[in-house]
Design a protein around this motif. Structure first.
Motif, PDB file in Angstrom:
ATOM      1  N   PHE A 307       0.831  -1.207   0.000  1.00 34.69           N
ATOM      2  CA  PHE A 307       0.000   0.000   0.000  1.00 34.69           C
ATOM      3  C   PHE A 307       0.868   1.261   0.000  1.00 34.69           C
ATOM      4  O   PHE A 307       0.631   2.193  -0.765  1.00 34.69           O
ATOM      5  CB  PHE A 307      -0.924  -0.021   1.227  1.00 34.69           C
ATOM      6  N   VAL A 308       1.888   1.282   0.818  1.00 32.60           N
ATOM      7  CA  VAL A 308       2.810   2.415   0.861  1.00 32.60           C
ATOM      8  C   VAL A 308       3.607   2.500  -0.435  1.00 32.60           C
ATOM      9  O   VAL A 308       3.836   3.585  -0.985  1.00 32.60           O
ATOM     10  CB  VAL A 308       3.754   2.297   2.080  1.00 32.60           C
ATOM     11  N   HIS A 312      -0.334   4.738  -1.609  1.00 30.68           N
ATOM     12  CA  HIS A 312      -1.670   4.686  -1.021  1.00 30.68           C
ATOM     13  C   HIS A 312      -2.762   4.530  -2.081  1.00 30.68           C
ATOM     14  O   HIS A 312      -3.912   4.899  -1.836  1.00 30.68           O
ATOM     15  CB  HIS A 312      -1.950   5.910  -0.159  1.00 30.68           C
ATOM     16  N   ASN A 313      -2.405   3.998  -3.234  1.00 29.89           N
ATOM     17  CA  ASN A 313      -3.389   3.736  -4.284  1.00 29.89           C
ATOM     18  C   ASN A 313      -4.027   2.379  -4.019  1.00 29.89           C
ATOM     19  O   ASN A 313      -3.369   1.331  -4.118  1.00 29.89           O
ATOM     20  CB  ASN A 313      -2.710   3.764  -5.651  1.00 29.89           C
ATOM     21  N   ARG A 314      -5.307   2.385  -3.706  1.00 25.60           N
ATOM     22  CA  ARG A 314      -5.984   1.153  -3.298  1.00 25.60           C
ATOM     23  C   ARG A 314      -6.166   0.174  -4.452  1.00 25.60           C
ATOM     24  O   ARG A 314      -6.010  -1.040  -4.279  1.00 25.60           O
ATOM     25  CB  ARG A 314      -7.337   1.485  -2.660  1.00 25.60           C
ATOM     26  N   SER A 317      -2.841  -1.482  -5.296  1.00 24.64           N
ATOM     27  CA  SER A 317      -2.422  -2.323  -4.175  1.00 24.64           C
ATOM     28  C   SER A 317      -3.215  -3.612  -4.146  1.00 24.64           C
ATOM     29  O   SER A 317      -2.651  -4.710  -3.997  1.00 24.64           O
ATOM     30  CB  SER A 317      -2.596  -1.570  -2.852  1.00 24.64           C
ATOM     31  N   ASP A 329      -9.268  -2.936   2.336  1.00 23.88           N
ATOM     32  CA  ASP A 329      -9.719  -1.975   3.347  1.00 23.88           C
ATOM     33  C   ASP A 329      -9.773  -2.617   4.731  1.00 23.88           C
ATOM     34  O   ASP A 329      -9.407  -1.991   5.740  1.00 23.88           O
ATOM     35  CB  ASP A 329     -11.093  -1.416   2.978  1.00 23.88           C
ATOM     36  N   LEU A 332      -6.193  -2.941   6.040  1.00 23.79           N
ATOM     37  CA  LEU A 332      -5.630  -1.648   6.446  1.00 23.79           C
ATOM     38  C   LEU A 332      -6.258  -1.167   7.752  1.00 23.79           C
ATOM     39  O   LEU A 332      -5.579  -0.550   8.593  1.00 23.79           O
ATOM     40  CB  LEU A 332      -5.834  -0.610   5.339  1.00 23.79           C
ATOM     41  N   LEU A 343      -4.156   5.285   9.118  1.00 25.93           N
ATOM     42  CA  LEU A 343      -3.637   5.576   7.780  1.00 25.93           C
ATOM     43  C   LEU A 343      -4.405   6.688   7.075  1.00 25.93           C
ATOM     44  O   LEU A 343      -3.933   7.212   6.061  1.00 25.93           O
ATOM     45  CB  LEU A 343      -3.683   4.309   6.914  1.00 25.93           C
ATOM     46  N   THR A 344      -5.585   7.059   7.595  1.00 25.88           N
ATOM     47  CA  THR A 344      -6.340   8.154   6.970  1.00 25.88           C
ATOM     48  C   THR A 344      -5.882   9.513   7.466  1.00 25.88           C
ATOM     49  O   THR A 344      -6.289  10.538   6.922  1.00 25.88           O
ATOM     50  CB  THR A 344      -7.844   7.991   7.249  1.00 25.88           C
ATOM     51  N   ALA A 349       0.057   8.387   8.833  1.00 25.11           N
ATOM     52  CA  ALA A 349       0.418   7.577   7.662  1.00 25.11           C
ATOM     53  C   ALA A 349       1.906   7.729   7.358  1.00 25.11           C
ATOM     54  O   ALA A 349       2.590   6.753   7.021  1.00 25.11           O
ATOM     55  CB  ALA A 349      -0.420   7.995   6.459  1.00 25.11           C
ATOM     56  N   GLN A 353       4.874   4.839   7.348  1.00 28.04           N
ATOM     57  CA  GLN A 353       5.813   4.665   6.239  1.00 28.04           C
ATOM     58  C   GLN A 353       7.251   4.721   6.742  1.00 28.04           C
ATOM     59  O   GLN A 353       8.090   3.898   6.359  1.00 28.04           O
ATOM     60  CB  GLN A 353       5.577   5.743   5.178  1.00 28.04           C
TER      61      GLN A 353
END
Length: 362
Positions: A307-308, A312-314, A317, A329, A332, A343-344, A349, A353
């Motif tokens: 994800f990192v 952070h593109n779901r 990922s 989801d 995460l 993470l939001t 976040a 990382q």
């Protein structure tokens, strides 16, 4: 059979200058001087061999070997030397054809070929041996020069002996999956740079001109050696800056390898955060400990890393992990619950990382 020495020599010199690029680029005074003297000496040796019963004795071969070694020390290319001998033989045969009696010609031709048969292997071997000695000495001087530059010690005399201009350089640290031949690496670097390169294969350090574009270097080097290459570069604005640049490139290279980054070329700007996080101390350990709750859930750790890695593109990922976005989801959310870092929330976040980097470095 009479052959005028001056006519023969002049003809050979003229043809060498016209047909062999090396001789054609020499100034007239060199052709009239050293080149003419060398051809005259070989002509006299050949004339004696052709007029006596023996073809070429040990003393004659010794002189040829000595002359060939001297030509190598003067950096005359072997192909130019052999071309000169063959041109001399052709001119000599033309002279024979014009001056010898018919009954003498066959015997003279046989002796001429016998002389070439005896002389050429000795000339080539002596030249190559001398060239190897020169290359070995050149390598020694160049290694000593690189060592002096890396150590911040006086280098001027070594640079003059090596014929190298020392100024601004790109200092390159490199590593391979396995150890390729040093000569292959050297050749590849020099082909890319277009000039001789100072390189120490044992330490994986090379100095390239600062004007050299390093963008495509990893790909060309990888293609030449047949394996991936990891490289890091730092600019040295002058000789005094070489030690610091080499140390920087070495740290960056070590960092990208420890982090499992893809093969390629890196600079400090590419890993600034990671470089700062790599400083040892309690803070690094405490940062890595933020991921402690995930140690028993390796799939959650992998999910966070992917994800990192995808910014952070779901969608990307979930695609790489081969899971549904709802599953992503959920995972995460579990990461946030176990670590206490949401993470939001951008600040948390970024902390997660950084914790991933710290975990890889701790």
């Amino acid at each position: 059979m009479t052959v005028r020495r001056s006519d023969f020599t002049a003809a050979v010199v003229a043809r060498c200058a016209a047909e062999v690029p090396f001789y054609g680029e020499l100034p007239r005074r060199t052709l009239d001087g050293e080149v003419t003297r060398s051809i005259t000496a070989v002509h006299e040796l050949l004339l004696r061999a052709l007029t006596e019963d023996s073809v070429m004795g040990p003393g004659d071969l010794t002189r040829l070997i000595e002359w060939s070694g001297r030509r190598a020390e003067e950096r005359v290319p072997l192909e130019a030397v052999t071309a000169a001998y063959l041109i001399g033989a052709e001119v000599w045969w033309q002279v024979l054809a014009e001056t010898a009696e018919p009954e003498e010609l066959a015997l003279a031709g046989t002796k001429l070929l016998a002389c070439l048969h005896a002389a050429m292997p000795a000339v080539v071997l002596a030249h190559r041996n001398a060239q190897e000695d020169i290359r070995s000495e050149d390598k020694r001087v160049r290694r000593a020069l690189l060592t002096a530059l890396l150590g911040g010690r006086p280098y001027e005399d070594l640079a003059e002996a090596a014929g190298v201009t020392v100024g601004a350089h790109e200092v390159l640290a490199f590593a391979f999956e396995t150890d390729p031949p040093a000569r292959l690496v050297q050749s590849s670097l020099e082909a890319h740079a277009g000039v001789p390169v100072l390189m120490d294969h044992a330490t994986g350090i090379a100095l390239l001109p600062d004007s050299c574009d390093l963008t495509g270097l990893p790909d060309s080097l990888a293609g030449d050696v047949g394996q991936r290459v990891f490289a890091a570069a730092a600019t040295a604005t002058g000789p005094a800056a070489v030690p610091a640049a080499a140390a920087e490139a070495g740290r960056v290279l070590d960092l990208v390898q420890r982090l499992g980054r893809p093969a390629g070329l890196y600079r400090l700007d590419d890993v600034l955060l990671e470089h700062q996080l790599a400083r040892p101390g309690d803070a690094l350990l405490r940062l890595a400990a933020k991921l402690g709750p995930l140690e028993e859930h390796p799939y959650l750790l992998e999910t966070l890393r992917v994800f990192v890695g995808h910014g952070h593109n779901r969608s990307r990922s979930a695609s790489e992990l081969c899971i549904h976005r709802n599953t992503l989801d959920y995972r995460l959310h579990r990461v946030s619950t176990l670590t206490g870092l949401d993470l939001t929330i951008p600040a948390e976040a970024r902390l997660l990382q950084a914790a991933l980097v710290a975990r890889d470095l701790a």
